[in-house]
Design an enzyme around this catalytic site. Structure first.
Site, mmCIF file in Angstrom:
data_model
loop_
_atom_site.group_PDB
_atom_site.id
_atom_site.type_symbol
_atom_site.label_atom_id
_atom_site.label_comp_id
_atom_site.label_asym_id
_atom_site.label_seq_id
_atom_site.Cartn_x
_atom_site.Cartn_y
_atom_site.Cartn_z
ATOM 1 N N LYS A 179 -28.274 4.975 86.702
ATOM 2 C CA LYS A 179 -29.096 5.198 85.453
ATOM 3 C C LYS A 179 -28.095 5.732 84.444
ATOM 4 O O LYS A 179 -27.564 6.713 84.440
ATOM 5 C CB LYS A 179 -30.060 6.387 85.673
ATOM 6 C CG LYS A 179 -31.213 6.274 84.555
ATOM 7 C CD LYS A 179 -31.854 7.588 84.280
ATOM 8 C CE LYS A 179 -31.048 8.445 83.327
ATOM 9 N NZ LYS A 179 -30.712 8.134 82.292
ATOM 10 N N GLU B 283 -21.568 17.240 88.593
ATOM 11 C CA GLU B 283 -20.504 17.415 87.696
ATOM 12 C C GLU B 283 -20.841 17.688 86.115
ATOM 13 O O GLU B 283 -21.480 16.953 85.809
ATOM 14 C CB GLU B 283 -19.796 15.998 87.678
ATOM 15 C CG GLU B 283 -19.184 15.512 89.125
ATOM 16 C CD GLU B 283 -17.870 15.978 89.661
ATOM 17 O OE1 GLU B 283 -17.391 17.028 89.035
ATOM 18 O OE2 GLU B 283 -17.669 15.666 90.824
ATOM 19 N N CYS C 260 -15.694 16.412 79.133
ATOM 20 C CA CYS C 260 -16.087 17.685 80.199
ATOM 21 C C CYS C 260 -14.528 18.301 80.221
ATOM 22 O O CYS C 260 -14.963 19.597 80.355
ATOM 23 C CB CYS C 260 -16.490 17.202 81.349
ATOM 24 S SG CYS C 260 -15.595 15.900 82.169
ATOM 25 N N GLU D 99 -20.105 25.465 75.814
ATOM 26 C CA GLU D 99 -19.681 24.099 75.747
ATOM 27 C C GLU D 99 -20.063 23.520 74.369
ATOM 28 O O GLU D 99 -21.354 23.503 74.270
ATOM 29 C CB GLU D 99 -19.900 23.210 76.723
ATOM 30 C CG GLU D 99 -19.172 21.979 76.835
ATOM 31 C CD GLU D 99 -19.734 21.016 77.759
ATOM 32 O OE1 GLU D 99 -20.903 20.972 78.227
ATOM 33 O OE2 GLU D 99 -18.804 20.292 78.636
HETATM 34 P P1 NAD Z 1 -27.091 15.065 79.781
HETATM 35 O O1 NAD Z 1 -27.330 15.956 80.608
HETATM 36 O O2 NAD Z 1 -28.027 15.168 78.464
HETATM 37 O O3 NAD Z 1 -27.311 13.609 80.213
HETATM 38 C C1 NAD Z 1 -26.926 13.015 81.434
HETATM 39 C C2 NAD Z 1 -27.699 12.147 82.148
HETATM 40 O O4 NAD Z 1 -28.833 12.960 82.408
HETATM 41 C C3 NAD Z 1 -28.016 10.952 80.987
HETATM 42 O O5 NAD Z 1 -28.197 9.789 82.063
HETATM 43 C C4 NAD Z 1 -29.449 11.399 80.601
HETATM 44 O O6 NAD Z 1 -30.138 10.192 80.316
HETATM 45 C C5 NAD Z 1 -29.743 11.935 82.059
HETATM 46 N N1 NAD Z 1 -31.004 12.938 81.937
HETATM 47 C C6 NAD Z 1 -31.589 13.741 81.120
HETATM 48 N N2 NAD Z 1 -32.513 14.178 81.089
HETATM 49 C C7 NAD Z 1 -32.870 14.000 82.499
HETATM 50 C C8 NAD Z 1 -33.933 14.333 83.318
HETATM 51 N N3 NAD Z 1 -34.755 15.200 82.894
HETATM 52 N N4 NAD Z 1 -33.992 13.952 84.615
HETATM 53 C C9 NAD Z 1 -32.901 12.961 84.903
HETATM 54 N N5 NAD Z 1 -32.026 12.560 84.257
HETATM 55 C C10 NAD Z 1 -31.850 12.996 83.033
HETATM 56 O O7 NAD Z 1 -25.644 14.948 79.283
HETATM 57 P P2 NAD Z 1 -24.867 14.203 78.145
HETATM 58 O O8 NAD Z 1 -25.186 14.763 76.865
HETATM 59 O O9 NAD Z 1 -25.104 12.981 78.369
HETATM 60 O O10 NAD Z 1 -23.378 14.562 78.561
HETATM 61 C C11 NAD Z 1 -22.623 15.536 78.089
HETATM 62 C C12 NAD Z 1 -22.515 16.671 79.498
HETATM 63 O O11 NAD Z 1 -22.007 15.918 80.502
HETATM 64 C C13 NAD Z 1 -21.497 17.871 78.794
HETATM 65 O O12 NAD Z 1 -22.059 18.922 79.297
HETATM 66 C C14 NAD Z 1 -20.220 17.240 79.790
HETATM 67 O O13 NAD Z 1 -19.445 18.551 80.085
HETATM 68 C C15 NAD Z 1 -20.745 16.713 80.985
HETATM 69 N N6 NAD Z 1 -19.925 15.710 81.540
HETATM 70 C C16 NAD Z 1 -19.486 16.496 82.847
HETATM 71 C C17 NAD Z 1 -18.476 15.724 83.270
HETATM 72 C C18 NAD Z 1 -17.826 16.214 84.733
HETATM 73 O O14 NAD Z 1 -17.169 15.377 85.364
HETATM 74 N N7 NAD Z 1 -17.974 17.401 84.895
HETATM 75 C C19 NAD Z 1 -17.905 14.514 82.896
HETATM 76 C C20 NAD Z 1 -18.492 14.033 81.735
HETATM 77 C C21 NAD Z 1 -19.446 14.718 81.009
#
Ligand code: NAD
Length: 495
Positions: free
Chosen positions: A175, A250, A284, A385
């Site tokens: 997804k 992650e 991240c 963050e």
């Molecule tokens: P997000 O949490 O908004 O979304 C991540 C994913 O989750 C997307 O596919 C989104 O559609 C999905 N999602 C959102 N709500 C959901 C729900 N209720 N149920 C299931 N899926 C859902 O994150 P983002 O804004 O896309 O990405 C940024 C974040 O990701 C930052 O906090 C960043 O630090 C983190 N990140 C972490 C790593 C790591 O390896 N630790 C790597 C990249 C990004």
């Protein structure tokens, strides 16, 4: 560009009635309408992935057969590298130089690497427990794995997860973020051309908490591998608790770079710029807190601020562009709100801090690389963050203070140490509570090395042997070898 963005379920490309406008953040214009899954498509994907695992050939293929399929995916990515880089850049605003030289080739390499390594951990190992007991430890795939990925590295993070998951013999539902599904949907075409059996990989563009909950709570799913924000991660943990499953989380970061007096100043400044401003700071592992030892602090700060202001902002599809737009207007508003709050808490801006005035950029979500000083350790921006091109620079006196500062936030994803004294640098690395510490370098991820955070940055690993093993499980088969087949339990009731 591709005009159709169907879902990929059970080996079929499916256009749905529900659509989502996909926006180019450089221009604010709609690129394409992508299909969005409803509950009906979600159900199709869940049953296809389950059936492909329970009754399909994928988990039963020999390791070399699976390897062949995975090599074909890697080659397919390379054959379509130009298209994938252009799509990723259009959809995320990441400069084309980054997608061309980093995201796309690295995505192909991960498939190649996972096909070549670790898969021989699958299979059996015999353990002689005692003279009358032998065990077989069988390492096998887990089953159906849901892969949920964010918008900042849409293809690369999807490929990290996919490569390990399918090399291990699992079937998956991928997804992507509904903001950035284009490269995942293009990858589906590559996977289809590689000839994987139907249902092994399903790509479902979906949005909303209801769909998320159904996907993550469903009993047919054995594992969820999630990369994204802490808020969503916590929700997913709740959903999955309705039925027990294995998880990888992650999550976010607030990483520290610790720069000692003895560094080559130019190297430290140049590398520190990349460590926060690549991908507009939407990483991240962004080093959003830079701590500089007292004797070089003033020189570091002036050089860093001067060079930050010279970073060339521009439309992401130009090879001249060094910094593109943020992913969305909402993300830019969030960044601005953090800066305003920091100012109210006493921070000073010494570079950037504004929306650029360049007319060419006015419809995109651009923001200048921003440098803050005088940020107190209790202010929100010190601890939370931002996920944008904003760095705070601060002084430190010595090793002990460096360790305290690095560990002073709830996250534990990564850190950098810059010093010519490798003994000191390694001592500090040992004291930092983070999953990755780079010494005199930044940001390289290696397929050989496990990557993942500590504390509120999550748990579980991607990449490396440990990352591969996450997508497997161990079954323990115990065989009685007692004389005449009469184990001790046979006598327990005295019969
Ligand atoms: P997000 O949490 O908004 O979304 C991540 C994913 O989750 C997307 O596919 C989104 O559609 C999905 N999602 C959102 N709500 C959901 C729900 N209720 N149920 C299931 N899926 C859902 O994150 P983002 O804004 O896309 O990405 C940024 C974040 O990701 C930052 O906090 C960043 O630090 C983190 N990140 C972490 C790593 C790591 O390896 N630790 C790597 C990249 C990004």
């Amino acid at each position: 560009m591709n005009s159709k963005c169907p879902l990929y379920i059970n080996g079929q490309f499916i256009e749905t009635a529900q659509k989502q406008n996909i926006i180019n953040p450089s221009t604010g214009k709609v690129i394409v309408e992508a299909s969005l899954a409803s509950l009906k498509e979600l159900e199709l994907a869940l049953s296809a992935a389950r059936k492909a695992f329970d009754h399909g050939p994928w988990p039963q293929f020999s390791l070399t057969e699976r390897q062949e399929f995975i090599f074909r995916i890697a080659q397919g990515i390379l054959d379509n590298a130009g298209l994938l880089a252009a799509l990723e850049t259009q959809n995320t605003g990441k400069p084309i130089k980054e997608t061309t030289f980093m995201d796309i080739p690295s995505s192909a390499k991960t498939f190649e690497f996972m096909a070549n390594n670790f898969i021989d951990y699958l299979g059996q190992e015999e353990v002689n427990v005692s003279s009358d007991t032998k065990a077989k430890l069988i390492r096998e795939p887990l089953g159906v794995v849901v892969l949920i990925v964010p918008w900042n590295y849409p293809l690369l993070i999807a490929c990290w997860k996919l490569a390990s998951a399918i090399a291990a013999g699992n079937t998956v539902i991928l997804k992507p973020s509904s903001l950035t599904p284009l490269t995942a949907l293009e990858l589906a075409k590559i996977i289809d051309q590689a000839g994987l059996p139907a249902g092994v990989v399903n790509v479902v563009n979906a949005s909303g908490a209801k769909i998320g909950e159904l996907l993550c709570a469903d009993k047919r799913v054995d594992m969820i591998s999630f990369t994204g924000s802490n808020e969503t991660g916590k929700q997913i943990l709740q959903y999955s608790s309705k039925n027990v499953k294995k998880m990888i989380m992650e999550l976010g970061g607030k990483s520290a770079s610790l720069i000692f007096n003895d560094v080559d100043l130019e190297v430290a400044v140049n590398s520190s710029l990349a460590s926060i401003f690549l991908n507009q700071g939407q990483m991240c592992t962004a080093m959003s807190r830079i701590f500089v030892q007292e004797a070089i602090y003033d020189n570091f700060l002036s050089s860093f601020a001067e060079k930050a202001s010279a970073i060339k902002l521009g439309l992401a599809d130009s090879f001249e562009t060094q910094m593109g737009p943020l992913i969305s207007d909402a993300q830019r508003k969030k960044v601005i709100a953090y800066i305003e709050k920091a100012k109210a808490e006493g921070a000073r801006i010494v570079g950037g801090g504004k929306i650029p005035e360049n007319a060419e950029l006015k419809n995109g979500y651009f923001f200048e690389p921003t440098v803050l000083v005088d940020v107190g350790a209790h202010s929100r921006i010190f601890k939370e963050e931002v996920f944008g091109p904003v760095v705070l620079i601060h002084k430190f006196s010595g090793l002990d203070e460096a360790a305290i500062l690095a560990n002073s936030v709830d996250f534990g994803l990564a850190a950098c140490v810059w010093s010519k004294d490798l003994f000191l640098a390694q001592e500090l690395a040992g004291r930092i509570n983070a999953g990755t510490v780079w010494i005199n370098t930044y940001g390289m991820f290696y397929n050989q090395l496990p990557y993942g955070g500590f504390k509120q940055s999550g748990f579980g690993k991607e990449l490396g042997r440990e990352g591969f093993l996450e997508y497997t499980r161990i079954k323990n088969v115990i065989l009685d070898q007692s004389a005449e087949g009469k184990p001790l339990v046979n006598y327990w009731y005295g019969f």
